[in-house]
Design a protein around this motif. Structure first.
Motif, PDB file in Angstrom:
ATOM      1  N   UNK A   6      90.199  68.393  11.223  1.00 32.03           N
ATOM      2  CA  UNK A   6      89.713  67.336  10.330  1.00 32.03           C
ATOM      3  C   UNK A   6      90.897  66.494   9.859  1.00 32.03           C
ATOM      4  N   UNK A  16      88.232  56.369   0.513  1.00 34.27           N
ATOM      5  CA  UNK A  16      86.958  56.135   1.208  1.00 34.27           C
ATOM      6  C   UNK A  16      85.790  56.222   0.226  1.00 34.27           C
ATOM      7  N   UNK A  20      82.969  53.366  -0.591  1.00 26.10           N
ATOM      8  CA  UNK A  20      81.521  53.647  -0.591  1.00 26.10           C
ATOM      9  C   UNK A  20      80.917  53.282  -1.945  1.00 26.10           C
ATOM     10  N   UNK A  25      82.576  63.383  -3.801  1.00 24.58           N
ATOM     11  CA  UNK A  25      81.845  63.874  -2.625  1.00 24.58           C
ATOM     12  C   UNK A  25      80.469  64.359  -3.065  1.00 24.58           C
ATOM     13  N   UNK A  28      77.505  62.186  -2.841  1.00 20.60           N
ATOM     14  CA  UNK A  28      76.911  61.915  -1.525  1.00 20.60           C
ATOM     15  C   UNK A  28      75.771  62.880  -1.212  1.00 20.60           C
ATOM     16  N   UNK A  29      75.722  63.982  -1.945  1.00 19.39           N
ATOM     17  CA  UNK A  29      74.687  64.997  -1.703  1.00 19.39           C
ATOM     18  C   UNK A  29      73.627  65.005  -2.799  1.00 19.39           C
TER      19      UNK A  29
ATOM     20  N   UNK B 251      75.602  68.527   8.643  1.00 20.28           N
ATOM     21  CA  UNK B 251      75.660  67.951   7.299  1.00 20.28           C
ATOM     22  C   UNK B 251      75.421  68.994   6.216  1.00 20.28           C
ATOM     23  N   UNK B 351      83.846  70.597   6.730  1.00 19.28           N
ATOM     24  CA  UNK B 351      83.242  69.921   7.883  1.00 19.28           C
ATOM     25  C   UNK B 351      82.064  69.073   7.407  1.00 19.28           C
ATOM     26  N   UNK B 352      81.156  69.705   6.654  1.00 14.47           N
ATOM     27  CA  UNK B 352      79.953  68.990   6.201  1.00 14.47           C
ATOM     28  C   UNK B 352      80.342  67.824   5.295  1.00 14.47           C
ATOM     29  N   UNK B 353      81.244  68.088   4.359  1.00 17.13           N
ATOM     30  CA  UNK B 353      81.630  67.036   3.414  1.00 17.13           C
ATOM     31  C   UNK B 353      82.259  65.845   4.125  1.00 17.13           C
ATOM     32  N   UNK B 354      83.150  66.137   5.064  1.00 16.45           N
ATOM     33  CA  UNK B 354      83.843  65.042   5.739  1.00 16.45           C
ATOM     34  C   UNK B 354      82.905  64.303   6.699  1.00 16.45           C
ATOM     35  N   UNK B 356      79.785  63.799   6.249  1.00 19.53           N
ATOM     36  CA  UNK B 356      78.942  62.940   5.412  1.00 19.53           C
ATOM     37  C   UNK B 356      79.772  61.795   4.817  1.00 19.53           C
ATOM     38  N   UNK B 357      81.007  62.106   4.463  1.00 15.98           N
ATOM     39  CA  UNK B 357      81.910  61.064   3.958  1.00 15.98           C
ATOM     40  C   UNK B 357      82.144  60.000   5.034  1.00 15.98           C
ATOM     41  N   UNK B 358      82.501  60.435   6.232  1.00 15.84           N
ATOM     42  CA  UNK B 358      82.771  59.493   7.327  1.00 15.84           C
ATOM     43  C   UNK B 358      81.554  58.625   7.623  1.00 15.84           C
ATOM     44  N   UNK B 360      78.993  57.809   5.596  1.00 19.18           N
ATOM     45  CA  UNK B 360      78.723  56.848   4.525  1.00 19.18           C
ATOM     46  C   UNK B 360      79.776  55.747   4.483  1.00 19.18           C
ATOM     47  N   UNK B 361      81.008  56.103   4.793  1.00 16.83           N
ATOM     48  CA  UNK B 361      82.085  55.111   4.830  1.00 16.83           C
ATOM     49  C   UNK B 361      81.794  54.067   5.915  1.00 16.83           C
ATOM     50  N   UNK B 377      71.858  56.586   0.600  1.00 19.23           N
ATOM     51  CA  UNK B 377      73.022  57.329   1.055  1.00 19.23           C
ATOM     52  C   UNK B 377      72.590  58.153   2.258  1.00 19.23           C
ATOM     53  N   UNK B 379      73.345  61.135   5.349  1.00 14.12           N
ATOM     54  CA  UNK B 379      74.058  62.399   5.489  1.00 14.12           C
ATOM     55  C   UNK B 379      75.109  62.227   6.601  1.00 14.12           C
ATOM     56  N   UNK B 430      83.147  64.617  11.617  1.00 15.12           N
ATOM     57  CA  UNK B 430      84.277  64.820  10.703  1.00 15.12           C
ATOM     58  C   UNK B 430      85.623  64.775  11.401  1.00 15.12           C
TER      59      UNK B 430
END
Lengths: 450, 486
Positions: A6, A16, A20, A25, A28-29, B251, B351-354, B356-358, B360-361, B377, B379, B430
């Protein structure tokens, strides 16, 4: 701690989130109902460094008794063949390994052409018109072949020889149970399908007669007679394959009128892998191509007239036809098909004959030597390829136990699948076994059985 | 990418060349006809090409250079989770202890392999909240079929013969196809205007004849089903099973577990979430996880532990049987196991956080240029629509996807899900850098601009690939599926 796969750093993460327009973070959930959120860390051991991971994996692998450490006389649907070095050096190239299904044909000509070559090579080997880009494995391919036969004939009964690999027969049962299909087993005579019984069972209700050639016992079935019988009643001949290398020397199913050929392609350059991934092969006649499951690659031209390849006849498939598709298959075994193509090319016209002949001759030699041992006899008189059944004076399980300390993996005790053959021992001798290994094996059998 | 056409290997064949040398027989040579009747022998060999080893290597190497892959660059194929595939996993899968292990080898010789499978089952249970996992299915669709067969068996055990399976209109094509292969009639439930399952419609289509509701969550729009608890209540209220298509598990790792959302059964795509390579279309692995209520019906064998001994258990009276030979795509399991152990629980959550971040970005960067049918938003992925470009400039989503190839990217998934007009489905994963996402967004922005200012450039794309657009109609009308000597 950063994760090696990662690349987003904590600083970038904050930046980032700002772009957004959220502050964490967590935000986002926010759409996940709190009641279903996991409120604790996953209970999984902490991350391992690359060095620790490698030690762990090597440790697990080292606990296994594989075919480089033991001399293997076991086959039964998974075969220890020599795999030329070129096969996986090429198939493991990242450009093949890490690509998706070739939906964007313009940037996937390499994969598409390789699969087109695979389809051609398989058709040549089996003497069939059309082969698909692969199924999961031999068992599921054969099961889908019976469903295809039902669709083609609009008949519901399938006759399946008892000499088809027992696990393939189990899978046929599982696949057809809910489709209103009826599976009738055809008994055996001298290790091959009793075609007199098959003749009586054939009727206008039968969609297909299914044989495996060579069959589970290594015996070579009379494909021509079976084909004539099936076709006389408007039924299809479906030929199952457990060992495609046999076709380097045996008459291929297309030459005696097989309508569908389905089976296992593992011996074509794929490793034993403790049972998978393997390679489901499927081939048929030209007129049935629109009912075949799975992907097909076709040759065409681009807008400027250059040669190229595309996935074709996709209206058979689930992503277009949904519940009316010929099958639900999506992900297949493309990489294993690629390995098979490289293997067949690496063998070439001479190599495929030579390797088939080596298998046949070595097994024949082992067979003649073993039947000379006091108390051991061959179960069937029928000609065999690289496997054969021996009747033993002591339980085959016990024989295997006694051979193991000598570094030998013996054959498959048949009682597990065929109660009537509880003293039956299914042995396999491939080109990878030397005469010395065979001689030592025979001597040891003699010794431990005494 | 290699622009040079590579001849078919058959066209390179010269009689007498070989690429592999086999020994002469070291056993007595008897005439073949003494071993096998002449009728059974092949009269002429298969027409395999005759080439030398260097030619084999160059042929397939050149072919590989006409392929795009994750190892080369960004692969934002929605629903496919084209993340980086770690190389240590490849080395692990190729250790002889795994790759040269016979599936029928005596159990005492397979303890390392069985332990790996047993441990991977525990790991997947912890990640998903399921109670048991079978590794037999070779792919996601195979897992769907397996799960539906188990549901059918469980219902029959209750004395019920239900006839229908419900799927959303946004479902993967494999869902209805799997239901049909299990003998079920397919009923489609609509999505609402927020991209969730339309709860009112679900109530209407549910009845006592429904065996299962197959749901993807987050769904194929990349949106979490906000009414998951209500869905669970409705489906279970009719005595039906709730099935999760686990394609989008990436996600959810460490965030929320399907088992805690009320799913009874699910499949995993190890080749998506757990980093095993896609291989140009396969092999994958589609393990199925179940709650205890379905565990008796798992395919045989299961992997069990007794003290320090691991074994295969075939003694399961209610099993649906076998759905393939042996135990599953074992070498794929080795890779997934390595991946999970490398990351640990903490890494999986990252992994999940990134992911979802990527997503949404990237969505934020692209929102100004394309229509966004469901403005929420997202996932791990999101779905744009190219309808504006189509309506205003006559440039379709397919055209824009092809134009992306000129910019050096793989295209997103297009025209799926079916409920979005001119759909563009983007899943960054991610494993991509912010720089990559920025560059991709810039390419998309330029394509949107080109659609307005120079539509023909986009409509005739791609321009820089080894071949241009291929004639698919011709390919389907007169199928040429194999080479033949001329």
């Amino acid at each position: 701690m950063p994760v090696q796969y990662i690349p987003v750093t904590e600083e970038e993460r904050q930046e980032m989130l700002r772009v957004i327009g959220v502050d964490s973070i967590e935000a986002l959930f926010a759409d996940i109902p709190p009641a279903v959120r996991l409120k604790r860390p996953l209970n999984i051991e902490p991350p391992l460094s690359d060095l620790e991971l490698w030690a762990l994996l090597r440790g697990l692998a080292d606990q296994n008794g594989h075919c480089d450490r033991y001399t293997c006389f076991l086959g039964a649907g998974a075969y220890d063949h020599y795999v030329p070095s070129v096969v996986w050096h090429l198939a493991s190239r990242g450009e093949f390994l890490t690509a998706y299904t070739p939906y964007q044909a313009e940037i996937m000509q390499g994969e598409l052409q390789a699969i087109y070559e695979y389809q051609t090579l398989l058709c040549e080997l089996l003497a069939m018109d059309v082969a698909n880009a692969s199924m999961y494995d031999g068992a599921s391919a054969l099961a889908e072949a019976t469903v295809m036969a039902r669709d083609l004939t609009r008949r519901n009964r399938i006759l399946v020889s008892r000499a088809v690999h027992p696990e393939y027969r189990q899978v046929i049962q599982t696949y057809t149970r809910h489709l209103g299909m009826e599976i009738v087993e055809v008994p055996l005579q001298e290790g091959v399908t009793d075609l007199d019984v098959a003749r009586d069972l054939l009727s206008e209700q039968v969609a297909a007669l299914v044989l495996q050639i060579p069959n589970f016992f290594g015996c070579i079935e009379d494909g021509q007679t079976a084909s004539d019988l099936a076709h006389r009643h408007g039924a299809l001949l479906v030929v199952g394959i457990g060992e495609p290398l046999a076709m380097g020397i045996l008459r291929p199913p297309g030459e005696y009128g097989a309508d569908i050929v389905a089976g296992e392609g593992q011996p074509l350059g794929n490793h034993l892998n403790f049972g998978g991934p393997y390679l489901g092969m499927m081939a048929t006649r030209q007129e049935y191509v629109r009912r075949i499951p799975g992907r097909l690659v076709g040759a065409t031209v681009d807008v400027e007239g250059r040669k190229g390849f595309v996935l074709t006849l996709q209206t058979r498939e689930q992503h277009i036809r949904r519940e009316k598709a010929t099958s639900n298959i999506c992900t297949n075994e493309s990489l294993n098909a690629l390995a098979a193509a490289i293997y067949m090319v690496a063998l070439g016209k001479q190599g495929i004959q030579k390797v088939a002949e080596l298998n046949l001759r070595k097994a024949h030699y082992a067979k003649t030597r073993i039947r000379e041992i006091q108390g051991f006899s061959l179960a069937f008189r029928t000609p065999t390829f690289h496997e054969f059944v021996v009747r033993c004076p002591l339980p085959p399980e016990e024989l295997n136990r006694r051979l193991l300390p000598h570094g030998i993996i013996g054959g498959l005790p048949l009682g597990r699948f065929y109660p009537e053959l509880a003293d039956g021992w299914l042995l396999c001798v491939t080109e990878a076994r030397s005469r010395d290994e065979i001689d030592r094996f025979v001597d040891l059998v003699k010794e431990v059985a005494a | 990418m290699n622009p040079r056409e590579v001849p078919l290997i058959f066209e390179e064949s010269v009689p007498g060349r070989v690429a592999t040398r086999f020994p002469d027989p070291d056993v007595p040579v008897v005439p073949l006809e003494e071993i096998i009747p002449k009728d059974y022998l092949r009269e002429r060999p298969p027409e395999f090409p005759e080439v030398s080893e260097p030619e084999v290597v160059r042929h397939f190497t050149w072919l590989s250079r006409r392929n795009y892959a994750v190892d080369l660059g960004f692969y934002p194929l929605g629903s496919c989770t084209m993340k980086y595939n770690p190389k240590i996993n490849e080395d692990a899968a190729r250790l002889p202890g795994f790759s040269r292990l016979h599936p029928y080898a005596p159990e005492e010789l397979a303890q390392g392999a069985l332990r790996l499978m047993w441990e991977l089952e525990q790991l997947l249970c912890e990640i998903s909240g399921m109670d048991r996992v079978t590794f037999q299915p070779a792919a996601g669709a195979h897992g769907e079929l397996t799960a539906l067969m188990m549901i059918r068996a469980a219902l029959e055990d209750r004395g019920e013969r239900r006839t229908k399976v419900v799927v959303p209109d946004s479902a993967h094509g494999t869902n209805p196809a799997s239901a049909a292969m299990c003998g079920y009639q397919v009923v489609v439930v609509r999505s609402d205007d927020r991209g969730n399952v339309d709860i009112q419609h679900l109530r209407q289509v549910m009845d006592e004849q429904v065996a299962a509701f197959m749901l993807t969550n987050p769904n194929t729009l990349g949106l979490f089903e906000e009414h998951i608890l209500e869905i669970e209540e409705i489906v279970h209220g009719y005595g039906a099973f709730l099935y999760l298509d686990g394609a989008n598990l990436n996600a959810m790792l460490g965030i929320t577990r399907p088992g805690d959302q009320g799913f009874d059964v699910m499949h995993f795509n190890l080749h998506k979430t757990f980093s095993t390579p896609h291989g140009g279309g396969g092999p994958g692995a589609g393990p199925v996880g179940v709650k205890n209520v379905l565990a008796p019906y798992l395919p045989v064998p299961t992997v069990e532990r007794e003290g320090e001994r691991f074994y295969l258990n075939y003694n399961r009276p209610k099993t649906i049987g076998k759905i393939r030979a042996f135990y599953g795509n074992f070498a794929v399991l080795v890779r997934a196991y390595a991946y999970i152990r490398a990351l640990g629980g903490e890494g999986l959550r990252q992994v999940a956080e990134t992911a979802v971040l990527n997503a949404n970005y990237l969505l934020t960067l692209l929102r100004p240029y394309f229509d966004l049918p469901y403005n929420r938003l997202c996932k791990h992925e999101f779905v744009l629509s190219g309808r504006r470009q189509k309506k205003e400039y006559g440039v379709t989503t397919r055209d824009m996807a092809k134009r992306l190839l000129d910019y050096g990217y793989h295209a997103p998934t297009i025209y799926f899900p079916l409920i979005v007009e001119e759909a563009i489905m983007i899943e960054p994963t991610e494993t991509e850098t912010r720089k990559t996402l920025d560059a991709f967004a810039e390419a998309m922005r330029r394509i949107a601009e080109e659609a307005a200012t120079n539509p023909e450039l986009v409509r005739s794309a791609p321009h820089t690939t080894p071949v241009k657009r291929l004639d698919e109609v011709q390919a389907a009308r007169n199928p040429n599926l194999r080479w033949r000597p001329t």
